[in-house]
Design an enzyme around this catalytic site. Structure first.
Site, mmCIF file in Angstrom:
data_model
loop_
_atom_site.group_PDB
_atom_site.id
_atom_site.type_symbol
_atom_site.label_atom_id
_atom_site.label_comp_id
_atom_site.label_asym_id
_atom_site.label_seq_id
_atom_site.Cartn_x
_atom_site.Cartn_y
_atom_site.Cartn_z
ATOM 1 N N GLY A 1 2.211 -7.439 12.540
ATOM 2 C CA GLY A 1 2.800 -7.957 11.316
ATOM 3 C C GLY A 1 2.239 -9.318 10.951
ATOM 4 C CB CYS B 1 4.546 6.489 7.507
ATOM 5 S SG CYS B 1 3.628 6.457 5.942
ATOM 6 C CB THR C 1 4.416 -1.663 5.666
ATOM 7 O OG1 THR C 1 4.711 -0.276 5.540
ATOM 8 C CG2 THR C 1 2.945 -1.853 5.940
ATOM 9 C CG LEU D 1 1.041 9.146 6.847
ATOM 10 C CD1 LEU D 1 2.141 10.060 7.353
ATOM 11 C CD2 LEU D 1 0.473 8.326 7.990
ATOM 12 C CG ASN E 1 -0.347 0.660 2.418
ATOM 13 O OD1 ASN E 1 -0.293 1.890 2.520
ATOM 14 N ND2 ASN E 1 0.155 -0.149 3.335
ATOM 15 C CB ALA E 2 1.646 3.805 -2.065
#
Lengths: 303, 269
Positions: free
Chosen positions: A243, A130, A193, A72, A68-69
């Site tokens: 995780g 992040c 992540t 925020l 995922n990108a």
């Protein structure tokens, strides 16, 4: 059977907490089930100002996980406090965990201080990990000195317990954890992540808009378990293990490695009932393994 | 409201090149309006596959999908009897209440649930679909027709072998206009070429983004409003991950829960 665990003097009914960024501000899931069964909720990562996040596409599937990108995306701390928290309050009666991100030490202090004044926030989870933003987030989590600086500044400004959420994308996770504890951290949350990438075979180009992005899901669990295990041997403060957790066995594994509580992330996105199922399965597994008190197994993997 | 449930594949049939119609049996009570979607779990794949609902009744859900990757290829191989885990009731579908869609214009809602202009004329609604954007427009057209609208369907495809749905719309008693890029059937060109001589009061559209952009522009030129349904790569499909957010004039919206249907006056295209 006793599933209660304690984080810095705050007793949770059970150790299961949805991870930040996979549970919104809670109320989407309240449509599926009564979310008061949760230990707590780690709220969507919040920054000082509103952020749209990264361009689409933001999601790519992997074997046993996803990349995922998001970047925020959030409405900013002021709106989170004036709109999201009151809305969450209508469906969730327990305290939540605020997840705080920033682009400077001042940002972190400002946002954390706002949450510090909210009665229904139990812990300040400081996200220095992040991977999807430039000039912030993970940049603070990759050097022990920078991590310690953020931690000490937030700690100085706030009364609530401060937990530092660490990045696995570092050379030595134990050094960073130790630096945070020495700077006053009340707890450590790990892992955020991993940096990953997926390339579309037809076009030969990365699928998500940022190229590299955060990889999570069951595939990363062994890395998380290993890091929790290592950090448990390095710090005295409680650890929240995150995780790849998707089952009650995963919770037991993570707690055995040294976690006091766990956060469930990617699993929420594929099965909105993931946390509920885990909470219902835990007593069954405890009985099967002869565990009377769940808190007894914290760190039992260590000799 | 959303629901997670197990559904049984009743039938799964190829209806055009790489396009399949699947009928699933199970609880349909959470589907409330055309344009909503289901999110399908497939064994061995991590994320669910969001697919728009073509039609539904008390017992079954019909979806039409195109094979574009591993997941849809797995679906295409199903022969019936398979059990699938679905989230249903996802998304905001197409609103058909013309008193809301055409505010301040004196639209009347009669006791039988039909809408009309103050002088009694029917509202002219264009349903405009491109490729696999066509399916959700079927249940919509049915509803619009039932609610007294004068519906015209304009469907765009690349070439003849990709065409599907023509008969379904025609069977509703709706005039159907086809546009193909290669001119093999109907008007040669895009749906906007087919729309040149068609007059409408409001449009509903679903299809690839370039088509949505073209339809949106045409609506703007004519001063006609519409509803547009978007697609996106999604993480969850129910608003938790922010994986499909887009910016609109009314702020950031999640395509999965705030959409997939959005107002022409709000979208940025």
């Amino acid at each position: 059977m006793d599933m209660r665990v304690s984080l810095s003097g705050w007793t949770l009914d059970n150790p299961v907490i949805p991870a930040s960024g996979t549970y919104g501000f809670g109320y989407e899931f309240a449509q599926f089930y009564d979310i008061n069964i949760l230990g707590s909720i780690a709220l969507k990562g919040t920054t000082k100002d509103a952020r749209y996040g990264n361009p689409l596409p933001r999601i790519a599937e992997c074997r046993e996980g996803l990349i995922n990108a998001i970047g925020l995306q959030n409405p900013g701390v002021e709106k989170v406090i004036s709109e999201e928290l009151p809305r969450l309050r209508t469906v969730f009666k327990k305290k939540s965990i605020a997840n705080v991100s920033g682009f400077s030490v001042e940002d972190y202090v400002y946002t954390a201080s706002q949450f510090d004044q909210q009665e229904d926030i139990g812990i300040l989870e400081i996200n220095i990990s992040c991977p999807n933003v430039h000039g912030g987030g993970m940049a603070f989590g990759q050097k022990p000195e920078a991590a310690a600086e953020v931690c000490a500044a937030v700690k100085k400004a706030c009364r609530k317990p401060v937990y530092m959420k660490l990045s696995p994308n570092v050379t030595s996770i134990t050094e960073i954890a130790k630096a945070c504890e020495e700077a006053g951290a009340d707890g450590i949350v790990l892992i955020n992540t991993l940096l990953g990438m997926r390339i579309e075979p037809r076009t030969g180009k990365p699928i998500v808009s940022t190229g590299a992005a955060g990889f999570s899901g069951p595939a990363v669990k062994p890395i998380a378990v290993r890091m929790v295990y290592q950090v448990y041997e390095t710090v005295k403060c409680p650890i929240i293990g995150v995780g790849g957790i998707a089952t009650a066995d995963d919770v037991i594994e993570m707690m055995s490695a040294g976690a006091t509580a766990v956060e469930v992330g990617a699993a929420n996105l594929v099965d909105p009932y993931a946390c509920k199922n885990i909470i219902e399965e835990l007593p069954v597994k405890m009985e099967a393994y002869g565990i009377e008190r769940l808190s007894d197994i914290i760190g039992r993997a260590h000799v | 409201m959303y629901k997670k449930n197990i559904y049984e594949v009743k039938s799964n049939r190829r209806i055009a090149e790489d396009v399949y119609r699947m009928v699933l049996a199970g609880d349909t009570s959470y589907l409330t309006e055309p344009g909503q979607f289901v999110n399908i779990q497939l064994s061995g794949l991590y994320l669910r596959r969001p697919i728009s609902v073509c039609d539904w009744d008390g017992e079954t859900i019909t979806i039409i999908y195109k094979v574009v990757g591993t997941g849809t290829a797995m679906m295409a191989a199903m022969t019936g009897g398979e059990k699938l885990d679905l989230l249903t009731g996802l998304g905001n579908g197409f609103d058909t209440d013309f008193t809301r869609l055409l505010p301040g214009q004196g639209i009347l809602k009669k006791e039988d649930g039909t809408y009309s202009w103050p002088d009694g004329r029917s509202v002219k609604a264009a349903v405009i679909g491109g490729g696999v954007g066509v399916p959700p427009l079927y249940a919509l057209a049915k509803k619009l027709k039932k609610e007294g609208a004068e519906v015209v369907a304009v469907l765009g495809f690349n070439e003849e072998k990709q065409i599907f749905g023509y008969k379904d719309f025609a069977d509703l008693g709706i005039p159907v206009c086809i546009a193909t890029l290669d001119g093999s059937v109907g008007v040669k060109g895009f749906v906007t070429d087919a729309l040149k001589n068609i007059d409408f009061d409001f449009y509903f559209t679903c299809g690839p983004e370039p088509m949505l952009r073209a339809v949106h522009r045409l609506g703007k030129e004519r001063g006609v409003e519409g509803l547009l349904s978007f697609e996106a790569r999604m993480g969850c499909g129910f608003g938790a991950c922010m994986g499909c957010s887009c910016e609109t004039i009314a702020g950031t919206k999640r395509i999965c829960v705030d959409g997939p249907v959005m107002k022409s006056g709000e979208v940025i295209l």
